[in-house]
Design an enzyme around this catalytic site. Structure first.
Site, PDB file in Angstrom:
ATOM      1  N   LYS A  68      35.415  69.851 -10.128  1.00 46.91           N
ATOM      2  CA  LYS A  68      35.371  69.325  -8.806  1.00 46.91           C
ATOM      3  C   LYS A  68      34.060  68.403  -8.899  1.00 46.91           C
ATOM      4  O   LYS A  68      34.300  67.435  -8.112  1.00 46.91           O
ATOM      5  CB  LYS A  68      34.598  70.788  -7.851  1.00 46.91           C
ATOM      6  N   THR A  69      33.106  68.549  -9.727  1.00 42.10           N
ATOM      7  CA  THR A  69      32.129  67.725 -10.043  1.00 42.10           C
ATOM      8  C   THR A  69      32.569  66.405 -10.390  1.00 42.10           C
ATOM      9  O   THR A  69      32.221  65.277 -10.033  1.00 42.10           O
ATOM     10  CB  THR A  69      30.747  68.110 -10.812  1.00 42.10           C
ATOM     11  N   ASP A 113      27.026  70.439  -3.983  1.00 44.65           N
ATOM     12  CA  ASP A 113      28.007  71.685  -4.753  1.00 44.65           C
ATOM     13  C   ASP A 113      27.478  72.958  -4.114  1.00 44.65           C
ATOM     14  O   ASP A 113      26.541  72.978  -3.429  1.00 44.65           O
ATOM     15  CB  ASP A 113      27.269  71.589  -6.100  1.00 44.65           C
ATOM     16  N   THR A 162      33.326  77.396  -4.835  1.00 42.80           N
ATOM     17  CA  THR A 162      34.425  78.256  -5.422  1.00 42.80           C
ATOM     18  C   THR A 162      34.949  79.281  -4.478  1.00 42.80           C
ATOM     19  O   THR A 162      35.761  80.077  -4.805  1.00 42.80           O
ATOM     20  CB  THR A 162      33.754  79.138  -6.523  1.00 42.80           C
ATOM     21  N   ARG A 221      36.187  73.052 -18.744  1.00 45.60           N
ATOM     22  CA  ARG A 221      34.817  73.183 -19.293  1.00 45.60           C
ATOM     23  C   ARG A 221      34.766  74.286 -20.311  1.00 45.60           C
ATOM     24  O   ARG A 221      34.025  74.134 -21.301  1.00 45.60           O
ATOM     25  CB  ARG A 221      33.710  74.020 -18.139  1.00 45.60           C
TER      26      ARG A 221
END
Ligand code: ADP
Length: 339
Positions: A68-69, A113, A162, A221
């Site tokens: 997302k980032t 975020d 999330t 990640r």
């Protein structure tokens, strides 16, 4: 417990941040997977550029570590815009938000975020900013309170969460584009690892990256973090080459099994099977049994267990599946809906 968990979405050390930063794709064509989102974004970006307008506000949602980032930064890069970052919990007062908003230039991206954690007051404060590019800022308090109408430059807000379900309807409706990020396939994760290994200058036997990909819980990640652990292990215990022996022993040391499950996943499933006879059990009860935060379980443990069919969510609570019991060698208590 398990604070330094490999799959944890939060708590990145500075070293980890810079490691992630160096591996983070900068442009859309460097991003692996999420094809349909990339296509829609590239059309929206091209159209906005042609019209010479900023992009509409975008919401990315999905489990931690899926990009997302990364996508927020990629969108800013593709638009040739600067990006300012903050997060829901960091934006406490109107003043915090004003500081950010008054500094954005036309076309800039404001990335928030964990946007589901904005307070109601801050959320209501940013509605007019998102819609009409202005804010009503209150100065002083009590008798002297005054509301100043403050015009803003046209910016693009990109939110990440999330938990899209926790977003209020008014906030959600102010996003022009809402994209759900899915878990990545093993092939996509292998491609991400090939890219990362190249950027890090690693030597590897080809099958080893597939091995790491298979244990990465569909999450880039996790894949990059495992690669880092394996790289350290190979450097200290071997010659630096990622061979299959080195990779297996390193993953074994991390206690990651063939499906990518770690100690916390196993404790979660064992608690469900042994303490609650397979469920249904409420998430708060399981969290209390494990001494873990409910949010951690919901954000970083459950999504993957649901995805691989190890867990069922019913309106009476969580239930373990027969496949999960088989994988862990646990006794399965037959459920009513199995018949
Ligand atoms: P999120 O914001 O969803 O928690 P991030 O954007 O921080 O996830 O992604 C975590 C890491 O995964 C990034 O540092 C990046 O290196 C890698 N990554 C994420 N998405 C991709 C992708 N599509 N292609 C390649 N690498 C990716």
């Amino acid at each position: 417990m398990a604070v330094d968990r490999i799959i944890d979405g939060e708590l990145l050390s500075e070293q980890e941040e810079s490691f992630n930063f160096s591996l983070r794709p900068k442009l859309l064509n460097e991003c692996v997977g999420q094809e349909s989102i990339k296509e829609k974004l590239s059309i929206a970006i091209a159209a906005a550029k042609q019209r010479g307008e900023p992009l509409e506000h975008i919401l990315f949602y999905g489990p931690p570590g899926l990009g997302k980032t990364t996508l927020a930064n990629v969108v800013a890069n593709e638009m040739g815009a600067s990006v300012r970052c903050s997060s829901g919990p960091a934006m406490v007062k109107q003043g915090d938000v004003m500081g950010l908003l008054s500094n954005v230039n036309t076309g800039d991206v404001l990335f928030i975020d964990e946007i589901h954690r904005l307070s109601t007051a801050v959320e209501e404060f940013i509605y007019p900013a998102m819609e009409d590019f202005k804010v009503d800022f209150t100065v002083d308090s009590g008798l002297h309170a005054k509301t100043i109408n403050f015009p803003l430059k046209r910016f693009t807000l990109i939110g990440a969460t999330t938990r899209a379900g926790l977003l209020s309807a008014p906030l959600r409706s102010r996003f022009g584009m809402l994209y759900h990020l899915d878990f990545y396939s093993s092939e996509e994760l292998t491609a991400i690892l090939v890219r990362s290994a190249k950027l890090l200058g690693l030597k590897y036997e080809p099958s080893t990256l597939e091995m790491i990909a298979a244990r990465s819980r569909g999450t880039p990640r996790v894949a990059n973090r495992l690669l880092k652990r394996v790289r350290d292990y190979a450097q200290v215990k071997g010659s630096g080459l990622l061979s299959s022996e080195i990779v297996s022993s390193s993953l074994e040391m991390e206690r990651i099994d063939a499906l990518g499950l770690d100690d916390l996943d196993r404790s979660f499933l064992r608690a469900l099977a042994n303490v609650y006879e397979g469920g249904p059990a409420g998430i708060d009860a399981i969290a209390a049994t494990l001494g873990e935060e409910r949010d951690t379980l919901e954000d970083v443990v459950e999504p993957y267990l649901l995805q691989i069919g190890f867990l069922r969510r019913t309106n009476r609570g969580r239930e373990i599946t027969q496949t999960a019991c088989k994988h862990l060698g646990l006794k399965y208590h037959t459920k009513k809906n199995d018949q």
